[in-house]
Design a protein around this motif. Structure first.
Motif, short mmCIF file in Angstrom:
data_model
loop_
_atom_site.label_atom_id
_atom_site.label_comp_id
_atom_site.label_asym_id
_atom_site.label_seq_id
_atom_site.Cartn_x
_atom_site.Cartn_y
_atom_site.Cartn_z
N PRO A 236 -72.44 -24.86 76.09
CA PRO A 236 -71.47 -25.38 77.05
C PRO A 236 -70.24 -25.97 76.34
CG PRO A 236 -73.68 -26.16 77.57
CD PRO A 236 -73.75 -25.50 76.22
N TYR A 237 -69.09 -25.87 76.97
CA TYR A 237 -67.83 -26.34 76.41
C TYR A 237 -67.92 -27.76 75.89
CZ TYR A 237 -62.93 -27.82 76.27
OH TYR A 237 -61.73 -28.32 75.88
N ILE A 238 -68.56 -28.61 76.64
CA ILE A 238 -68.63 -30.03 76.26
C ILE A 238 -69.38 -30.24 74.93
CG2 ILE A 238 -70.73 -30.63 77.53
CD1 ILE A 238 -69.00 -33.13 78.47
N ASN A 239 -70.23 -29.27 74.55
CA ASN A 239 -71.00 -29.39 73.30
C ASN A 239 -70.46 -28.57 72.14
OD1 ASN A 239 -72.84 -31.08 74.62
ND2 ASN A 239 -74.04 -29.34 75.33
N VAL A 240 -69.38 -27.85 72.36
CA VAL A 240 -68.78 -27.04 71.30
C VAL A 240 -68.07 -27.96 70.31
CG1 VAL A 240 -67.05 -25.28 70.79
CG2 VAL A 240 -68.52 -25.03 72.78
N PRO A 241 -68.31 -27.79 69.02
CA PRO A 241 -67.65 -28.67 68.05
C PRO A 241 -66.14 -28.47 68.02
CG PRO A 241 -69.04 -27.05 66.92
CD PRO A 241 -69.20 -26.84 68.39
N THR A 242 -65.43 -29.55 67.81
CA THR A 242 -63.97 -29.50 67.70
C THR A 242 -63.61 -29.14 66.27
OG1 THR A 242 -63.75 -31.16 69.43
CG2 THR A 242 -61.86 -30.85 67.97
N ASP B 178 -62.20 -29.49 83.03
CA ASP B 178 -63.52 -29.52 83.66
C ASP B 178 -64.39 -28.47 82.97
OD1 ASP B 178 -65.77 -29.18 85.30
OD2 ASP B 178 -64.62 -29.48 87.13
N PRO B 179 -65.52 -28.86 82.38
CA PRO B 179 -66.38 -27.89 81.70
C PRO B 179 -66.80 -26.72 82.58
CG PRO B 179 -67.10 -30.11 81.20
CD PRO B 179 -66.04 -30.22 82.27
N VAL B 180 -66.92 -26.94 83.88
CA VAL B 180 -67.29 -25.85 84.78
C VAL B 180 -66.23 -24.75 84.76
CG1 VAL B 180 -67.73 -25.25 87.20
CG2 VAL B 180 -68.70 -27.34 86.25
N VAL B 181 -64.96 -25.15 84.72
CA VAL B 181 -63.86 -24.17 84.68
C VAL B 181 -63.90 -23.41 83.36
CG1 VAL B 181 -61.34 -23.91 84.61
CG2 VAL B 181 -62.39 -25.48 86.24
N ILE B 182 -63.96 -24.12 82.25
CA ILE B 182 -63.93 -23.48 80.94
C ILE B 182 -65.19 -22.64 80.71
CG2 ILE B 182 -63.80 -23.87 78.45
CD1 ILE B 182 -61.17 -24.44 80.01
N ASP B 183 -66.36 -23.16 81.07
CA ASP B 183 -67.60 -22.38 80.92
C ASP B 183 -67.55 -21.11 81.76
OD1 ASP B 183 -68.58 -24.23 79.13
OD2 ASP B 183 -69.87 -25.22 80.58
N GLY B 184 -66.95 -21.19 82.96
CA GLY B 184 -66.82 -20.02 83.80
C GLY B 184 -65.92 -18.96 83.17
N ILE C 280 -64.86 -21.02 72.31
CA ILE C 280 -66.06 -20.81 73.11
C ILE C 280 -65.96 -19.45 73.79
CG2 ILE C 280 -65.00 -22.01 75.06
CD1 ILE C 280 -67.77 -22.84 76.00
N GLY C 281 -67.10 -18.86 74.06
CA GLY C 281 -67.12 -17.67 74.91
C GLY C 281 -67.43 -16.38 74.19
N VAL C 282 -67.26 -15.32 74.95
CA VAL C 282 -67.55 -13.96 74.49
C VAL C 282 -66.32 -13.42 73.75
CG1 VAL C 282 -68.13 -11.64 75.26
CG2 VAL C 282 -69.05 -13.61 76.49
N PRO C 283 -66.47 -13.04 72.48
CA PRO C 283 -65.31 -12.51 71.76
C PRO C 283 -64.75 -11.27 72.46
CG PRO C 283 -67.11 -12.96 70.25
CD PRO C 283 -67.66 -13.11 71.64
N ASP C 284 -63.44 -11.26 72.62
CA ASP C 284 -62.77 -10.09 73.16
C ASP C 284 -61.44 -9.93 72.44
OD1 ASP C 284 -61.30 -12.12 74.32
OD2 ASP C 284 -61.67 -11.51 76.38
#
Length: 108
Positions: free
Chosen positions: A3-9, A47-53, A25-29
């Motif tokens: 989840p975005y909130i746990n991704v290291p900066t 909002d992590p929900v937005v970024i995770d989505g 974060i996410g699927v490489p494209d």
């Protein structure tokens, strides 16, 4: 996926010696999503929900750091520098509030 909130900066220093903090974060494209936020916002204001989505189908990066530019044009130039310092040719921009205004200037 983490989840975005746990991704290291991470941090990045551009050739102009500007430091940017960002999370990846996410699927490489082929084209990542770069998300400028509102006035006085930082990485944790999304909002992590937005970024995770978004990360379900795209890879995203976002960053900030140091003293912000004083104009929309200056902020747009810093986003361009960030994109190039990451070794990217370009990215999709998903701005919120003033970040949306800056994103529009980046493509001008």
């Amino acid at each position: 996926m983490t989840p975005y909130i746990n991704v290291p900066t991470k941090t990045l220093v551009t050739p102009a010696q500007k430091t940017f903090a960002y999370r990846k974060i996410g699927v490489p494209d082929d084209v990542p999503v770069i998300a400028p936020i509102h006035l006085s916002g930082n990485l944790d204001n999304w909002d992590p929900v937005v970024i995770d989505g978004l990360a379900q189908e795209h890879q995203g990066v976002g960053g900030s750091g140091g003293k912000a530019a004083k104009t929309i044009q200056g902020m747009a130039q810093e986003i361009r520098e960030f994109i190039h310092a990451l070794g990217l040719k370009w990215g999709d921009l998903f701005g919120f509030s003033m970040g949306g205004f800056v994103a529009q200037e980046v493509i001008n």
